[in-house]
Write a protein that holds these residues in place. Sequence first.
Motif, PDB file in Angstrom:
ATOM      1  N   GLY A 237      -4.735  -0.270  -3.204  1.00 38.10           N
ATOM      2  CA  GLY A 237      -5.651  -1.362  -2.882  1.00 38.10           C
ATOM      3  C   GLY A 237      -5.279  -2.253  -1.721  1.00 38.10           C
ATOM      4  N   THR A 238      -4.078  -2.128  -1.188  1.00 37.87           N
ATOM      5  CA  THR A 238      -3.672  -3.078  -0.161  1.00 37.87           C
ATOM      6  C   THR A 238      -3.962  -2.577   1.243  1.00 37.87           C
ATOM      7  OG1 THR A 238      -1.926  -4.560   0.587  1.00 37.87           O
ATOM      8  CG2 THR A 238      -1.263  -2.306   0.083  1.00 37.87           C
TER       9      THR A 238
ATOM     10  N   VAL B 168       2.927  -5.771   2.238  1.00 38.87           N
ATOM     11  CA  VAL B 168       2.753  -5.453   0.811  1.00 38.87           C
ATOM     12  C   VAL B 168       2.961  -3.959   0.605  1.00 38.87           C
ATOM     13  CG1 VAL B 168       1.091  -5.367  -1.098  1.00 38.87           C
ATOM     14  CG2 VAL B 168       1.270  -7.440   0.315  1.00 38.87           C
ATOM     15  N   ARG B 169       2.405  -3.142   1.491  1.00 39.23           N
ATOM     16  CA  ARG B 169       2.566  -1.691   1.375  1.00 39.23           C
ATOM     17  C   ARG B 169       4.048  -1.305   1.454  1.00 39.23           C
ATOM     18  NH1 ARG B 169      -0.028  -0.291   5.575  1.00 39.23           N
ATOM     19  NH2 ARG B 169      -2.055  -0.387   4.578  1.00 39.23           N
ATOM     20  N   ALA B 170       4.758  -1.868   2.418  1.00 35.26           N
ATOM     21  CA  ALA B 170       6.183  -1.531   2.585  1.00 35.26           C
ATOM     22  C   ALA B 170       6.993  -1.964   1.364  1.00 35.26           C
ATOM     23  CB  ALA B 170       6.729  -2.192   3.845  1.00 35.26           C
ATOM     24  N   THR B 171       6.705  -3.139   0.828  1.00 39.28           N
ATOM     25  CA  THR B 171       7.438  -3.626  -0.343  1.00 39.28           C
ATOM     26  C   THR B 171       7.062  -2.837  -1.585  1.00 39.28           C
ATOM     27  OG1 THR B 171       7.464  -5.802   0.711  1.00 39.28           O
ATOM     28  CG2 THR B 171       8.137  -5.714  -1.594  1.00 39.28           C
ATOM     29  N   ALA B 172       5.789  -2.446  -1.691  1.00 38.98           N
ATOM     30  CA  ALA B 172       5.361  -1.611  -2.822  1.00 38.98           C
ATOM     31  C   ALA B 172       6.048  -0.247  -2.778  1.00 38.98           C
ATOM     32  CB  ALA B 172       3.850  -1.457  -2.822  1.00 38.98           C
TER      33      ALA B 172
ATOM     34  N   GLU C  65       2.252   2.800 -12.688  1.00 35.06           N
ATOM     35  CA  GLU C  65       0.791   2.661 -12.592  1.00 35.06           C
ATOM     36  C   GLU C  65       0.402   1.412 -11.810  1.00 35.06           C
ATOM     37  OE1 GLU C  65      -2.146   4.348 -13.736  1.00 35.06           O
ATOM     38  OE2 GLU C  65      -0.715   5.995 -13.772  1.00 35.06           O
ATOM     39  N   LEU C  66       1.051   0.312 -12.109  1.00 37.34           N
ATOM     40  CA  LEU C  66       0.752  -0.952 -11.439  1.00 37.34           C
ATOM     41  C   LEU C  66       1.090  -0.864  -9.951  1.00 37.34           C
ATOM     42  CD1 LEU C  66      -0.279  -3.796 -12.079  1.00 37.34           C
ATOM     43  CD2 LEU C  66       2.060  -4.446 -12.602  1.00 37.34           C
ATOM     44  N   ILE C  67       2.224  -0.284  -9.632  1.00 36.15           N
ATOM     45  CA  ILE C  67       2.633  -0.125  -8.231  1.00 36.15           C
ATOM     46  C   ILE C  67       1.655   0.804  -7.503  1.00 36.15           C
ATOM     47  CG2 ILE C  67       4.457   0.744  -6.716  1.00 36.15           C
ATOM     48  CD1 ILE C  67       6.450  -0.177  -8.977  1.00 36.15           C
ATOM     49  N   ALA C  68       1.230   1.865  -8.168  1.00 39.85           N
ATOM     50  CA  ALA C  68       0.249   2.769  -7.562  1.00 39.85           C
ATOM     51  C   ALA C  68      -1.040   2.019  -7.246  1.00 39.85           C
ATOM     52  CB  ALA C  68      -0.032   3.945  -8.499  1.00 39.85           C
ATOM     53  N   GLY C  69      -1.472   1.169  -8.148  1.00 38.96           N
ATOM     54  CA  GLY C  69      -2.684   0.383  -7.914  1.00 38.96           C
ATOM     55  C   GLY C  69      -2.560  -0.527  -6.706  1.00 38.96           C
ATOM     56  N   VAL C  70      -1.399  -1.133  -6.547  1.00 33.98           N
ATOM     57  CA  VAL C  70      -1.171  -1.987  -5.381  1.00 33.98           C
ATOM     58  C   VAL C  70      -1.226  -1.144  -4.110  1.00 33.98           C
ATOM     59  CG1 VAL C  70       0.499  -3.455  -4.193  1.00 33.98           C
ATOM     60  CG2 VAL C  70       0.134  -3.734  -6.641  1.00 33.98           C
ATOM     61  N   LEU C  71      -0.542   0.002  -4.118  1.00 26.13           N
ATOM     62  CA  LEU C  71      -0.543   0.869  -2.937  1.00 26.13           C
ATOM     63  C   LEU C  71      -1.952   1.339  -2.586  1.00 26.13           C
ATOM     64  CD1 LEU C  71       2.672   2.972  -3.578  1.00 26.13           C
ATOM     65  CD2 LEU C  71       2.260   1.448  -1.628  1.00 26.13           C
TER      66      LEU C  71
END
Length: 159
Positions: free
Chosen positions: A103-104, A109-113, A95-101
């Motif tokens: 919102g960024t 950040v997208r590649a690392t997420a 869920e947290l990773i999805a939120g980062v993807l």
Amino acid sequence: MSADEGIPLQAFSALLYSDNVATVCRALNMYQVAASYTRLSGGNPLEPLGGEVRQVARAVLSRPPVAGDAELRAAFDHLSALNVLTSLAEAEDAELIAGVLEGTEDADVRATALLAAAAVPADPGARLVGVLDAMVQDETLDERDRARAHAVREKLTAP
């Protein structure tokens, strides 16, 4: 654990729980470097603190990314936290990773997420799969990012 082993872990823990975001990021990065050496050295000396490192990474990602300054690039904190999740991600991190993807706008950040998403070991949850699907279809994203999102989605949903 002997006293000699405890001192480095105590020092690392002090860095991890610092009030200074740059210091916390250094600790997260140190953990990831130690984890990557595991294959060569036979073990991560910081592994006893892996659960704490994961919790700190999750806390970092639950806040907006830091703005850049003379010392740190913008979103350096999110990059450090996501990077450590490539080794420590658990199913509930999806869920947290999805939120980062979602919102960024930052390509790094997208590649690392996406790498962190690929590390989720079990049921990734509908939200993460949905975000990956949206990324695959988002023609405003770079073709490489769309291909990465597709590969991660395939990995996470393979039977």
